[in-house]
Design a protein around this motif. Sequence first.
Motif, PDB file in Angstrom:
ATOM      1  N   LEU A   1       0.808  -1.220   0.000  1.00  0.00           N
ATOM      2  CA  LEU A   1       0.000   0.000   0.000  1.00  0.00           C
ATOM      3  C   LEU A   1       0.841   1.270   0.000  1.00  0.00           C
ATOM      4  N   PHE A   2       2.044   1.197   0.557  1.00  0.00           N
ATOM      5  CA  PHE A   2       2.862   2.399   0.653  1.00  0.00           C
ATOM      6  C   PHE A   2       4.039   2.385  -0.313  1.00  0.00           C
ATOM      7  N   SER A   3       3.975   1.496  -1.303  1.00  0.00           N
ATOM      8  CA  SER A   3       4.999   1.516  -2.342  1.00  0.00           C
ATOM      9  C   SER A   3       4.805   2.753  -3.215  1.00  0.00           C
ATOM     10  N   GLU A   4       5.880   3.235  -3.750  1.00  0.00           N
ATOM     11  CA  GLU A   4       5.829   4.455  -4.570  1.00  0.00           C
ATOM     12  C   GLU A   4       5.002   4.219  -5.828  1.00  0.00           C
ATOM     13  N   GLY A   5       4.045   5.089  -6.071  1.00  0.00           N
ATOM     14  CA  GLY A   5       3.246   5.024  -7.282  1.00  0.00           C
ATOM     15  C   GLY A   5       1.983   4.199  -7.186  1.00  0.00           C
ATOM     16  N   ILE A   6       1.701   3.581  -6.041  1.00  0.00           N
ATOM     17  CA  ILE A   6       0.504   2.754  -5.907  1.00  0.00           C
ATOM     18  C   ILE A   6      -0.761   3.606  -6.009  1.00  0.00           C
ATOM     19  N   GLY A   7      -0.772   4.752  -5.348  1.00  0.00           N
ATOM     20  CA  GLY A   7      -1.942   5.631  -5.380  1.00  0.00           C
ATOM     21  C   GLY A   7      -2.248   6.102  -6.792  1.00  0.00           C
ATOM     22  N   ARG A   8      -1.208   6.478  -7.517  1.00  0.00           N
ATOM     23  CA  ARG A   8      -1.397   6.941  -8.896  1.00  0.00           C
ATOM     24  C   ARG A   8      -1.898   5.819  -9.794  1.00  0.00           C
ATOM     25  N   SER A   9      -1.354   4.614  -9.629  1.00  0.00           N
ATOM     26  CA  SER A   9      -1.793   3.485 -10.453  1.00  0.00           C
ATOM     27  C   SER A   9      -3.235   3.101 -10.128  1.00  0.00           C
ATOM     28  N   PHE A  10      -3.660   3.299  -8.879  1.00  0.00           N
ATOM     29  CA  PHE A  10      -5.049   3.052  -8.507  1.00  0.00           C
ATOM     30  C   PHE A  10      -5.978   3.989  -9.269  1.00  0.00           C
ATOM     31  N   LEU A  11      -5.618   5.257  -9.344  1.00  0.00           N
ATOM     32  CA  LEU A  11      -6.427   6.225 -10.097  1.00  0.00           C
ATOM     33  C   LEU A  11      -6.392   5.925 -11.599  1.00  0.00           C
ATOM     34  N   ASN A  12      -5.243   5.456 -12.089  1.00  0.00           N
ATOM     35  CA  ASN A  12      -5.150   5.082 -13.502  1.00  0.00           C
ATOM     36  C   ASN A  12      -6.092   3.928 -13.828  1.00  0.00           C
TER      37      ASN A  12
END
Length: 384
Positions: free
Chosen positions: A162-173
């Motif tokens: 969950l706290f890996s870099e870019g996970i939040g952005r890939s979720f929105l993608n």
Amino acid sequence: MAGASGKSFIGRFGVHLAVLFFVALWTVPTLGILISSLRDKDQIVVSGWWTALATSSQTSAGRLGTAKDQAQKDGKYIITGNLLAAGDAGTVTSFGTRSQEPGKYQAGAPADLGDGVTLQVNADGSYLLSSPKAFEGDRGQRVYFEASAPPKFTTDNYRNVLFSEGIGRSFLNSLTVTIPATIIPILIAAFAAYALAWMRFPGRALLIAVIIGLLVVPLQMSLIPLLKLYNGVGLFFGVPSKTYLGIWLAHTGFGLPFAIYLLRSYIAGLPREIMESARIDGASDFEIFVKIVLPLSFPVLASFAIFQFLWVWNDLLVAMVFLGTDADQIVLTAKLNALLGSRGGNWEILTTSAFVTIIVPLFVFFSLQRYFVRGLLAGSVKGG
């Protein structure tokens, strides 16, 4: 004896038993993935999830201290240390100096290594290497040992994902890809299904046969030709190849045959009297479609929305072909796949990723589940 409902006790019991069997068939693997996602990564490798509450045993390797760590005591040279890493709550049961015999010697018993050299490894991992001559070399001897460890559960796996870099952005993608790729085929298929069900025009039967035939076309076989066609058209109109538009159109094309087939079966089963009454009142085909057919077809629309959403959300292949791997485009499945490493051996990441990706589909399913069964029965019963 048959009951009041006309069904025997054995018949009802058989139905309940079958339902329980299929529930267990789907639930047990999911439970296994959940348990594995919470287990320690070292225990996942050596034992199955069904042994999560039992003590696990694994073979490990370590190196003894070097010559610079030796000390002289009672005329002998000794090296001491511990084979277990700091914080490990394990018990060494046996050890050996060869990989073929990792459990040759029992823990706590001294092992004769030749030339007067002895090695004793205790249950707590501490060891004592003794020799009548001084040790030489800057590389310690390799030792194999079998250790048993109590069950260990952790949330580190979820923290790493969950706290890996870019996970939040890939979720929105992923949401950017999935939502339009679910809505677009529904809109197109609804119009097409109404036309094929209630409008008469030349070639209608042939068109229906072609749509049914497209249901059996493997995605993998048509993926590359479709990509070449899209790139060719995009090059002609000056449209970049790796865009969201491309993957929306791809998922729309792959989802349309099933969507049209499902919706047409349902819409064709709607009462003919309603359509005829609307036409007598002067309603056009578009007005009948918008005011009558769409409201009555909501269950099957919701059912297909669930199928399409799950397919697009969990997709990896189409996303890797039609989208780039940049941070502003990579979807969640591709990002989690990158976390597995080049060899895909990080099982703790794999099981945790499965539950991270399942959150949104579960929310969609439970939001629309009351329409799901009715939609699955689309067209099986004619309207009165």
